[in-house]
Scaffold this motif. Sequence first.
Motif, mmCIF file in Angstrom:
data_model
loop_
_atom_site.group_PDB
_atom_site.id
_atom_site.type_symbol
_atom_site.label_atom_id
_atom_site.label_comp_id
_atom_site.label_asym_id
_atom_site.label_seq_id
_atom_site.Cartn_x
_atom_site.Cartn_y
_atom_site.Cartn_z
ATOM 1 N N ARG A 60 0.916 -1.247 0.041
ATOM 2 C CA ARG A 60 0.139 -0.164 -0.030
ATOM 3 C C ARG A 60 0.849 1.441 -0.226
ATOM 4 N N GLN A 61 1.664 1.488 0.952
ATOM 5 C CA GLN A 61 2.644 2.387 0.828
ATOM 6 C C GLN A 61 3.440 2.447 -0.191
ATOM 7 N N PHE A 62 3.909 1.476 -1.095
ATOM 8 C CA PHE A 62 4.654 1.502 -2.311
ATOM 9 C C PHE A 62 3.794 2.145 -3.356
ATOM 10 N N VAL A 63 2.601 1.968 -3.336
ATOM 11 C CA VAL A 63 1.712 2.418 -4.355
ATOM 12 C C VAL A 63 1.273 3.914 -4.175
ATOM 13 N N GLU A 64 1.155 4.043 -3.127
ATOM 14 C CA GLU A 64 1.016 5.429 -2.630
ATOM 15 C C GLU A 64 2.213 6.105 -3.020
ATOM 16 N N LYS A 65 3.391 6.000 -2.767
ATOM 17 C CA LYS A 65 4.560 6.930 -3.127
ATOM 18 C C LYS A 65 4.734 6.674 -4.561
ATOM 19 N N LYS A 66 4.716 5.529 -5.353
ATOM 20 C CA LYS A 66 4.434 5.758 -6.833
ATOM 21 C C LYS A 66 3.689 6.623 -7.429
ATOM 22 N N PHE A 67 2.377 6.807 -6.891
ATOM 23 C CA PHE A 67 1.488 7.541 -7.625
ATOM 24 C C PHE A 67 2.007 9.037 -7.259
ATOM 25 N N ALA A 68 2.432 9.454 -6.026
ATOM 26 C CA ALA A 68 2.816 10.404 -5.763
ATOM 27 C C ALA A 68 4.082 11.012 -6.678
ATOM 28 N N ARG A 69 5.066 10.151 -6.943
ATOM 29 C CA ARG A 69 6.128 10.142 -7.634
ATOM 30 C C ARG A 69 5.701 10.453 -9.156
ATOM 31 N N ASP A 70 4.830 9.473 -9.576
ATOM 32 C CA ASP A 70 4.485 9.733 -11.057
ATOM 33 C C ASP A 70 3.641 11.233 -11.150
ATOM 34 N N THR A 71 2.900 11.578 -10.152
ATOM 35 C CA THR A 71 2.367 12.864 -10.361
ATOM 36 C C THR A 71 3.327 13.903 -10.289
ATOM 37 N N GLN A 72 4.305 13.882 -9.594
ATOM 38 C CA GLN A 72 5.491 14.998 -9.539
ATOM 39 C C GLN A 72 6.020 14.808 -11.042
ATOM 40 N N ARG A 73 6.153 13.633 -11.626
ATOM 41 C CA ARG A 73 7.020 13.754 -12.814
ATOM 42 C C ARG A 73 6.008 14.211 -13.871
ATOM 43 N N ALA A 74 4.710 14.132 -13.878
ATOM 44 C CA ALA A 74 3.863 14.699 -14.915
ATOM 45 C C ALA A 74 3.733 16.337 -14.605
ATOM 46 N N ARG A 75 3.768 16.662 -13.568
ATOM 47 C CA ARG A 75 3.533 18.119 -13.308
ATOM 48 C C ARG A 75 4.941 18.644 -13.851
ATOM 49 N N LEU A 76 6.044 17.904 -13.449
ATOM 50 C CA LEU A 76 7.560 18.450 -13.907
ATOM 51 C C LEU A 76 7.290 18.516 -15.620
ATOM 52 N N ALA A 77 6.981 17.552 -16.173
ATOM 53 C CA ALA A 77 6.901 17.502 -17.727
ATOM 54 C C ALA A 77 5.996 18.702 -18.290
ATOM 55 N N TRP A 78 4.843 19.014 -17.577
ATOM 56 C CA TRP A 78 3.846 19.925 -17.830
ATOM 57 C C TRP A 78 4.478 21.399 -17.840
ATOM 58 N N ILE A 79 5.329 21.537 -16.671
ATOM 59 C CA ILE A 79 6.193 22.804 -16.370
ATOM 60 C C ILE A 79 7.092 23.061 -17.335
ATOM 61 N N ARG A 80 7.840 22.096 -17.804
ATOM 62 C CA ARG A 80 8.905 22.044 -18.932
ATOM 63 C C ARG A 80 8.088 22.633 -20.186
ATOM 64 N N ALA A 81 6.968 21.808 -20.660
ATOM 65 C CA ALA A 81 6.312 22.168 -21.803
ATOM 66 C C ALA A 81 5.665 23.562 -21.894
ATOM 67 N N LYS A 82 5.011 24.026 -20.742
ATOM 68 C CA LYS A 82 4.609 25.352 -20.491
ATOM 69 C C LYS A 82 5.683 26.287 -21.018
ATOM 70 N N MET A 83 7.008 26.100 -20.229
ATOM 71 C CA MET A 83 7.932 27.009 -20.358
ATOM 72 C C MET A 83 8.619 26.993 -21.968
ATOM 73 N N PHE A 84 8.664 25.872 -22.408
ATOM 74 C CA PHE A 84 9.074 25.868 -23.707
ATOM 75 C C PHE A 84 8.190 26.436 -24.699
ATOM 76 N N THR A 85 6.850 26.396 -24.686
ATOM 77 C CA THR A 85 5.903 27.153 -25.659
ATOM 78 C C THR A 85 5.835 28.685 -25.330
ATOM 79 N N SER A 86 6.080 29.129 -23.906
ATOM 80 C CA SER A 86 5.876 30.334 -23.556
ATOM 81 C C SER A 86 7.062 31.232 -23.973
#
Length: 128
Positions: A25-51
């Motif tokens: 359960r802890q593994f799945v929770e931490k994996k979800f949190a990590r993957d969410t942060q990865r996606a946010r980082l990719a979104w920030i990078r894409a936003k910076m690139f386009t702007s």
Amino acid sequence: MSDSAEALYKMSDVELLTAYAEARRQFVEKKFARDTQRARLAWIRAKMFTSSSGGVTERNMAIEVSEEIARKGQEVREMTRDLDLLKVEVDIIASIIRFRGAPAPPGVHSEEASEGDSGYDGERAASD
């Protein structure tokens, strides 16, 4: 959790399965949190690139030197380390369960295939 392998081996079957379920359960929770942060980082990078203005090289350089991107990238790396340590605990408990003669708990190897970011496994499976 962080029980030693010896302490885990001395646990009753019920306690060991409870520890396994909690670690998963802890593994799945931490994996979800990590993957969410990865996606946010990719979104920030894409936003910076386009702007930003300039060519592709200038845009990528601006992203690479961004302090915000570097900080968030470090957070993701730290989350990955914590996730890896928790995965070790899950694997140790699963090994102890197997040593006792029980079959491996379901889902022990399911994360390993999904960990790769390259998509190589999908390409290999399609070519087989």
